[in-house]
Design a protein around this motif. Structure first.
Motif, PDB file in Angstrom:
ATOM      1  N   TRP A 197       6.859   5.219   8.798  1.00  0.00           N
ATOM      2  CA  TRP A 197       5.678   6.570   8.770  1.00  0.00           C
ATOM      3  C   TRP A 197       4.791   6.017  10.361  1.00  0.00           C
ATOM      4  O   TRP A 197       3.709   6.789  10.266  1.00  0.00           O
ATOM      5  CB  TRP A 197       4.631   6.446   7.771  1.00  0.00           C
ATOM      6  CG  TRP A 197       4.569   4.659   6.904  1.00  0.00           C
ATOM      7  CD1 TRP A 197       5.117   4.042   6.120  1.00  0.00           C
ATOM      8  CD2 TRP A 197       3.348   3.864   7.114  1.00  0.00           C
ATOM      9  NE1 TRP A 197       4.857   3.185   5.984  1.00  0.00           N
ATOM     10  CE2 TRP A 197       3.426   3.748   6.620  1.00  0.00           C
ATOM     11  CE3 TRP A 197       2.675   4.141   8.952  1.00  0.00           C
ATOM     12  CZ2 TRP A 197       2.866   2.474   6.959  1.00  0.00           C
ATOM     13  CZ3 TRP A 197       1.734   2.964   8.863  1.00  0.00           C
ATOM     14  CH2 TRP A 197       1.923   2.069   7.726  1.00  0.00           C
ATOM     15  N   HIS A 203       9.254   0.713   8.466  1.00  0.00           N
ATOM     16  CA  HIS A 203       7.835   1.286   7.482  1.00  0.00           C
ATOM     17  C   HIS A 203       7.494   2.860   8.700  1.00  0.00           C
ATOM     18  O   HIS A 203       7.085   3.259   9.335  1.00  0.00           O
ATOM     19  CB  HIS A 203       6.278   1.072   8.128  1.00  0.00           C
ATOM     20  CG  HIS A 203       6.121  -0.512   7.662  1.00  0.00           C
ATOM     21  ND1 HIS A 203       6.036  -0.623   5.995  1.00  0.00           N
ATOM     22  CD2 HIS A 203       6.139  -2.117   8.379  1.00  0.00           C
ATOM     23  CE1 HIS A 203       5.637  -1.627   6.274  1.00  0.00           C
ATOM     24  NE2 HIS A 203       5.978  -2.966   7.259  1.00  0.00           N
ATOM     25  N   ALA A 225       2.315   3.826   1.953  1.00  0.00           N
ATOM     26  CA  ALA A 225       2.379   4.655   2.276  1.00  0.00           C
ATOM     27  C   ALA A 225       3.876   5.298   2.648  1.00  0.00           C
ATOM     28  O   ALA A 225       4.744   5.939   3.119  1.00  0.00           O
ATOM     29  CB  ALA A 225       1.297   5.010   4.113  1.00  0.00           C
ATOM     30  N   LEU A 285      -6.124   3.769   8.691  1.00  0.00           N
ATOM     31  CA  LEU A 285      -4.763   3.889   9.175  1.00  0.00           C
ATOM     32  C   LEU A 285      -4.959   3.072  10.318  1.00  0.00           C
ATOM     33  O   LEU A 285      -3.806   2.809  10.442  1.00  0.00           O
ATOM     34  CB  LEU A 285      -4.921   5.508  10.267  1.00  0.00           C
ATOM     35  CG  LEU A 285      -4.322   6.422   8.922  1.00  0.00           C
ATOM     36  CD1 LEU A 285      -4.350   8.055   9.648  1.00  0.00           C
ATOM     37  CD2 LEU A 285      -2.579   6.217   8.004  1.00  0.00           C
ATOM     38  N   LEU A 338      -0.734  11.035   1.772  1.00  0.00           N
ATOM     39  CA  LEU A 338      -1.533   9.454   1.947  1.00  0.00           C
ATOM     40  C   LEU A 338      -3.568   9.351   1.755  1.00  0.00           C
ATOM     41  O   LEU A 338      -3.435  10.289   2.765  1.00  0.00           O
ATOM     42  CB  LEU A 338      -1.442   7.954   2.565  1.00  0.00           C
ATOM     43  CG  LEU A 338      -3.142   7.032   2.858  1.00  0.00           C
ATOM     44  CD1 LEU A 338      -2.268   5.954   1.205  1.00  0.00           C
ATOM     45  CD2 LEU A 338      -2.400   5.911   3.517  1.00  0.00           C
ATOM     46  N   ILE A 353       3.087   8.514   5.134  1.00  0.00           N
ATOM     47  CA  ILE A 353       1.008   8.655   5.656  1.00  0.00           C
ATOM     48  C   ILE A 353       0.698  10.468   5.194  1.00  0.00           C
ATOM     49  O   ILE A 353      -0.699  10.377   5.377  1.00  0.00           O
ATOM     50  CB  ILE A 353       0.029   8.189   7.247  1.00  0.00           C
ATOM     51  CG1 ILE A 353       1.470   9.323   7.522  1.00  0.00           C
ATOM     52  CG2 ILE A 353       0.938   6.660   6.992  1.00  0.00           C
ATOM     53  CD1 ILE A 353       0.559   9.034   9.380  1.00  0.00           C
TER      54      ILE A 353
END
Length: 242
Positions: free
Chosen positions: A101, A99, A26, A61, A34, A31
């Protein structure tokens, strides 16, 4: 030999490895791109092998959010509550910056997993351990909101949790025209937009996001502290408005 290698990888596969690979993927592709199939390809297994560890993308998730929470510093011990809260919020923010996302994933979760609830509980505990009443802690948690996770809804966000596409740098003449347009039609916005240094250009660069985040966080913490010292209660607050 190739089949034997794939079989060995499948034997070593576990939930932690699946989630770690999903987080890394990700970070690379986001995402939205993904998928279980794409993750299986990354791990060198067939997609069905993943379903032994996560039932679907939603559960995936959930697990990825848990990994993110695990990267946030635990509550600092033996410090006053305001420092403890500030440290943890900024640790969460650093985690989300690693990160990009993660904010979208956190906001999309409709079910609170045990690890999410544990995080929220420990966050509330910092306020209660600081002597806050249950009522004040309750309202403080509402006020902190997404800052608990390291983000907030910024006034001029183009899209929450995502980065706007790169655009061409406006020319000085275009910048001047835009500022004139804003000044004529939106004088109040113009006043606050030009009140601080914006790296040389209000239009091109915008506000210092990190400064604005910490500024708002400190305002909240100072406000909580004053109400705590004043012995705030919902009954007293209501009486003051009557």
């Amino acid at each position: 030999m190739a089949q034997q290698g794939a079989a060995e990888r499948r034997v070593r596969l576990n939930r932690d490895r699946v989630l770690a690979a999903a987080v890394a993927l990700a970070d690379e592709i986001g995402i939205e791109a993904l998928s279980m199939r794409r993750l299986a390809q990354e791990l060198g297994v067939v997609p069905m092998a993943l379903y032994k560890h996560v039932q679907n993308k939603e559960e995936l998730l959930d697990g990825m959010v848990e990994v993110i929470i695990g990267e946030i510093d635990p509550p600092v011990q033996d410090v006053e509550w305001k420092s403890a809260v500030r440290h943890r919020v900024l640790s969460a923010r650093r985690t989300l910056q690693r990160h990009p996302w993660a904010r979208q994933a956190i906001e999309s979760r409709t079910t609170k997993t045990p690890i999410v609830l544990q995080y929220m509980d420990s966050f509330t505990g910092m306020l209660l351990d600081g002597g806050f009443s249950a009522d004040l802690a309750h309202h403080a948690m509402h006020a902190i909101g997404g800052r608990m996770w390291g983000f907030t809804q910024e006034l001029f966000d183009e899209s929450a949790g995502s980065k706007p596409e790169a655009s061409a740098e406006p020319s000085p003449a275009e910048q001047a025209a835009m500022l004139q347009y804003i000044g004529e039609r939106y004088p109040n916005l113009f006043t606050i937009a030009t009140s601080s240094n914006h790296d040389g250009s209000v239009v091109a660069h915008g506000c210092d996001d990190q400064f604005e985040f910490e500024f708002a966080l400190d305002l909240l913490l100072d406000g909580f502290e004053r109400r705590h010292e004043q012995g705030w209660s919902p009954t007293r607050a209501h009486a003051n408005h009557c």
